[in-house]
Design a protein around this motif. Structure first.
Motif, PDB file in Angstrom:
ATOM      1  N   ARG A  26       0.818  -1.217   0.000  1.00 54.38           N
ATOM      2  CA  ARG A  26       0.000   0.000   0.000  1.00 54.38           C
ATOM      3  C   ARG A  26       0.849   1.263   0.000  1.00 54.38           C
ATOM      4  O   ARG A  26       0.442   2.290  -0.554  1.00 54.38           O
ATOM      5  N   ARG A  27       2.002   1.191   0.603  1.00 51.62           N
ATOM      6  CA  ARG A  27       2.874   2.362   0.667  1.00 51.62           C
ATOM      7  C   ARG A  27       3.606   2.607  -0.653  1.00 51.62           C
ATOM      8  O   ARG A  27       3.657   3.731  -1.158  1.00 51.62           O
ATOM      9  N   ILE A  28       4.164   1.548  -1.236  1.00 49.44           N
ATOM     10  CA  ILE A  28       5.068   1.694  -2.370  1.00 49.44           C
ATOM     11  C   ILE A  28       4.367   1.572  -3.713  1.00 49.44           C
ATOM     12  O   ILE A  28       4.582   2.393  -4.613  1.00 49.44           O
ATOM     13  N   THR A  29       3.527   0.552  -3.858  1.00 46.58           N
ATOM     14  CA  THR A  29       3.034   0.193  -5.187  1.00 46.58           C
ATOM     15  C   THR A  29       2.248   1.298  -5.878  1.00 46.58           C
ATOM     16  O   THR A  29       2.531   1.615  -7.044  1.00 46.58           O
ATOM     17  N   ARG A  88      24.066   2.710  -5.287  1.00 44.71           N
ATOM     18  CA  ARG A  88      25.081   3.375  -4.457  1.00 44.71           C
ATOM     19  C   ARG A  88      24.498   4.562  -3.683  1.00 44.71           C
ATOM     20  O   ARG A  88      24.765   4.722  -2.487  1.00 44.71           O
ATOM     21  N   VAL A  89      23.706   5.403  -4.356  1.00 51.47           N
ATOM     22  CA  VAL A  89      23.242   6.637  -3.702  1.00 51.47           C
ATOM     23  C   VAL A  89      21.835   6.510  -3.133  1.00 51.47           C
ATOM     24  O   VAL A  89      21.406   7.388  -2.371  1.00 51.47           O
ATOM     25  N   GLY A  90      21.109   5.449  -3.506  1.00 51.66           N
ATOM     26  CA  GLY A  90      19.761   5.249  -2.993  1.00 51.66           C
ATOM     27  C   GLY A  90      18.695   5.661  -3.986  1.00 51.66           C
ATOM     28  O   GLY A  90      18.881   6.610  -4.769  1.00 51.66           O
ATOM     29  N   ALA A  91      17.566   4.945  -3.963  1.00 57.59           N
ATOM     30  CA  ALA A  91      16.486   5.191  -4.919  1.00 57.59           C
ATOM     31  C   ALA A  91      15.873   6.575  -4.749  1.00 57.59           C
ATOM     32  O   ALA A  91      15.506   7.229  -5.721  1.00 57.59           O
ATOM     33  N   ARG A  92      15.749   7.027  -3.517  1.00 56.01           N
ATOM     34  CA  ARG A  92      15.055   8.283  -3.248  1.00 56.01           C
ATOM     35  C   ARG A  92      15.694   9.447  -4.001  1.00 56.01           C
ATOM     36  O   ARG A  92      15.026  10.174  -4.745  1.00 56.01           O
ATOM     37  N   ARG A  93      16.983   9.627  -3.852  1.00 55.53           N
ATOM     38  CA  ARG A  93      17.667  10.747  -4.512  1.00 55.53           C
ATOM     39  C   ARG A  93      17.769  10.535  -6.023  1.00 55.53           C
ATOM     40  O   ARG A  93      17.566  11.470  -6.808  1.00 55.53           O
ATOM     41  N   TRP A  94      18.096   9.301  -6.415  1.00 50.89           N
ATOM     42  CA  TRP A  94      18.374   9.062  -7.829  1.00 50.89           C
ATOM     43  C   TRP A  94      17.112   9.149  -8.680  1.00 50.89           C
ATOM     44  O   TRP A  94      17.112   9.772  -9.750  1.00 50.89           O
ATOM     45  N   ILE A  95      16.016   8.531  -8.214  1.00 54.12           N
ATOM     46  CA  ILE A  95      14.771   8.574  -8.980  1.00 54.12           C
ATOM     47  C   ILE A  95      14.255  10.003  -9.073  1.00 54.12           C
ATOM     48  O   ILE A  95      13.758  10.437 -10.123  1.00 54.12           O
ATOM     49  N   ALA A  96      14.364  10.771  -7.994  1.00 49.61           N
ATOM     50  CA  ALA A  96      13.935  12.170  -8.028  1.00 49.61           C
ATOM     51  C   ALA A  96      14.715  12.961  -9.075  1.00 49.61           C
ATOM     52  O   ALA A  96      14.137  13.737  -9.857  1.00 49.61           O
ATOM     53  N   PHE A 206      10.972  13.014  -1.111  1.00 44.83           N
ATOM     54  CA  PHE A 206      10.531  12.960   0.285  1.00 44.83           C
ATOM     55  C   PHE A 206       9.710  11.707   0.596  1.00 44.83           C
ATOM     56  O   PHE A 206       9.591  11.327   1.766  1.00 44.83           O
ATOM     57  N   PHE A 207       9.152  11.067  -0.421  1.00 43.52           N
ATOM     58  CA  PHE A 207       8.229   9.961  -0.182  1.00 43.52           C
ATOM     59  C   PHE A 207       8.904   8.594  -0.188  1.00 43.52           C
ATOM     60  O   PHE A 207       8.561   7.726   0.618  1.00 43.52           O
ATOM     61  N   LEU A 208       9.844   8.369  -1.084  1.00 40.80           N
ATOM     62  CA  LEU A 208      10.467   7.050  -1.208  1.00 40.80           C
ATOM     63  C   LEU A 208      11.379   6.752  -0.012  1.00 40.80           C
ATOM     64  O   LEU A 208      11.971   7.661   0.573  1.00 40.80           O
ATOM     65  N   THR A 209      11.479   5.491   0.319  1.00 38.83           N
ATOM     66  CA  THR A 209      12.393   5.005   1.357  1.00 38.83           C
ATOM     67  C   THR A 209      13.342   4.021   0.696  1.00 38.83           C
ATOM     68  O   THR A 209      12.911   3.134  -0.033  1.00 38.83           O
ATOM     69  N   ASP A 210      14.642   4.158   0.949  1.00 37.82           N
ATOM     70  CA  ASP A 210      15.620   3.352   0.230  1.00 37.82           C
ATOM     71  C   ASP A 210      15.559   1.866   0.578  1.00 37.82           C
ATOM     72  O   ASP A 210      15.557   1.009  -0.313  1.00 37.82           O
ATOM     73  N   GLN A 214      15.129   1.275   6.949  1.00 43.77           N
ATOM     74  CA  GLN A 214      14.932   2.717   7.138  1.00 43.77           C
ATOM     75  C   GLN A 214      13.451   3.108   7.194  1.00 43.77           C
ATOM     76  O   GLN A 214      13.132   4.292   7.318  1.00 43.77           O
ATOM     77  N   ALA A 215      12.569   2.126   7.092  1.00 47.59           N
ATOM     78  CA  ALA A 215      11.124   2.390   6.976  1.00 47.59           C
ATOM     79  C   ALA A 215      10.505   2.664   8.338  1.00 47.59           C
ATOM     80  O   ALA A 215      10.058   1.741   9.028  1.00 47.59           O
ATOM     81  N   ARG A 216      10.443   3.922   8.733  1.00 52.29           N
ATOM     82  CA  ARG A 216       9.831   4.287  10.003  1.00 52.29           C
ATOM     83  C   ARG A 216       8.319   4.129   9.973  1.00 52.29           C
ATOM     84  O   ARG A 216       7.668   4.191  11.015  1.00 52.29           O
TER      85      ARG A 216
END
Length: 447
Positions: A26-29, A88-96, A206-210, A214-216
């Protein structure tokens, strides 16, 4: 939500697994479906634009096909480096970053003035989009155990037919803005459809979690279970000795999957780029054309999820790919022979089902025998090699055959042949295995 199955380890409570997978789904898809929707729309809306853009900037059908295909040259060049960068840098930064870049480039296509500027913008758009799709396939392997992955991949990949289904009427309506603010309809199409990508690129940061750890938004118990489960899968693949980049190049299964994917890519972009032009010959207006073009994609959305669900429940991948490719090849043959709009739409619907249904079980295969950097490289390599043939050569061949023969039949027969070849190659995949591959639930990954 993926179906409930026996957990990988007997001591992992089934209720906890159900709860975690439900929360992650529900969070990601939904979010990544929207992102892929925009990605596919921004690369294929050129099919609608071409209805009038070709005349306005002086493109022949062959030149338009070349411009549509040169997108994948950039896509191939940047695919593997981009996927390794994501790891290497994480999905959050790279996809943005990718979304911001390709959204601006897609909008900039509105200002193409001739073949050279059109080719350049399409090539740069390919560079920017290169890391998104393989990056998302890799990203899903961080969050979903193997036994759930075909279904969640199918849900993610519904974005491609949804993009054609929903985007077609929108694109058709935008084409009717001809002359507004002294812009052509095709210019409005690129400007309007590129803007949401830029906005959601900011949201993605801001939304994606790598990673699960890290998923709070997961409870501590849920986070610990998922992190442990994914670590066990990674450890199992590392034990097989396939976790380094060079392992992806050595494994012949990667090449075989790339060839299979090439056929499905040829079909996907034949429909995504050329279907509006093919259907237009039956005399539909722009908006009506958009509605008619949505029908095969609606059929694909419904059927591909059911197909992936069955693949997950049985644990079988290889034949699910082969049968889907066979259906797609038959559908393309029907479309090539069609002399009536109803037959054409029926053929395109069958082809759309097969093309889209083949992909989720196909993309469930590489992460079963590759991990770490090898998985990142292998997924990117399959995507790049498949796109080289299917995405680059496919549109170019169709455009050239259209100019030579005067209709689209020969091009559709060519696409059909590539899909039938993919069916044969995917049926051979079991013979190419180096070692038995079984999914987390214990069912065979390929039979």
């Amino acid at each position: 939500m993926p179906p409930t199955q026996t957990p990988l380890h007997p001591d992992a409570p089934a209720a906890l697994e159900r709860r975690v997978i439900r929360k992650v789904s529900r969070r990601i898809t939904p979010f990544i479906i929207v992102l892929y929707f925009l990605s596919f729309l921004n690369r294929t809306n050129v099919g609608f634009a071409g209805l009038t853009m070709n005349h306005d900037i002086g493109l022949t059908q062959a030149m338009f096909g070349f411009g549509a295909g040169i997108f994948f040259v950039g896509y191939i060049v940047a695919g593997m480096p981009s996927n390794l960068a994501l790891q290497r840098v994480g999905a959050r930064r790279w996809i943005a970053l990718l979304m911001l870049t390709w959204g601006l480039l897609s909008s900039a296509t509105a200002f193409a003035t001739g073949p050279a500027s059109f080719y350049t913008l399409r090539f740069l758009l390919g560079l920017a989009e290169a890391g998104f799709f393989p990056g998302m396939i890799l990203y899903l392997s961080f969050w979903f155990p193997a036994r759930h992955r075909a279904l969640v991949t199918a849900m993610f990949m519904t974005a491609a037919p949804l993009s054609n289904m929903i985007g077609s009427p929108i694109s058709g309506a935008l084409m009717n803005l001809e002359g507004v603010a002294q812009l052509h309809g095709w210019q409005w199409l690129f400007l309007v459809e590129g803007a949401p990508t830029v906005l959601l690129g900011v949201v993605a940061l801001f939304f994606l979690t790598d990673r699960p750890e890290q998923a709070r938004w997961l409870a501590a118990e849920e986070r610990a279970w998922l992190s442990g489960e994914m670590q066990r899968e990674r450890d199992a693949r590392v034990t097989q000795g396939r976790s380094r980049v060079w392992e992806a190049f050595k494994d012949r299964r990667v090449l075989l999957l790339a060839l299979v994917y090439a056929g499905t890519s040829t079909g996907l972009y034949a429909i995504g780029i050329w279907a509006p032009l093919i259907i237009h010959r039956f005399g539909f207006g722009y908006f009506e054309l958009g509605l008619v073009n949505a029908v095969p994609n609606l059929f694909a959305v419904i059927t591909m999820v059911a197909w992936a669900r069955h693949s997950d429940r049985t644990g079988e991948r290889r034949l699910h790919v082969a049968v889907a490719c066979l259906a797609a090849g038959i559908g393309m043959l029907m479309a090539g022979y069609a002399t009536h709009a109803v037959v054409l739409i029926l053929g395109l619907s069958i082809a759309n089902f097969g093309i889209n249904a083949a992909k989720p079980p196909l993309w469930s295969l590489p992460t079963q025998f590759l991990s770490g950097s090898a998985a990142a490289a292998g997924i990117a390599l399959i995507n790049a090699m498949g796109s080289l043939i299917g995405g680059t050569l496919g549109p170019m061949v169709i455009g050239k055959l259209r100019d030579l023969s005067g209709d689209y039949s020969l091009g559709l027969y060519f696409v059909s042949a590539t899909l039938l070849l993919s069916a044969v190659l995917s049926a051979m995949f079991g013979a190419a295995k180096k070692a038995p591959m079984r999914e987390g639930s214990g069912s065979a990954a390929s039979r």
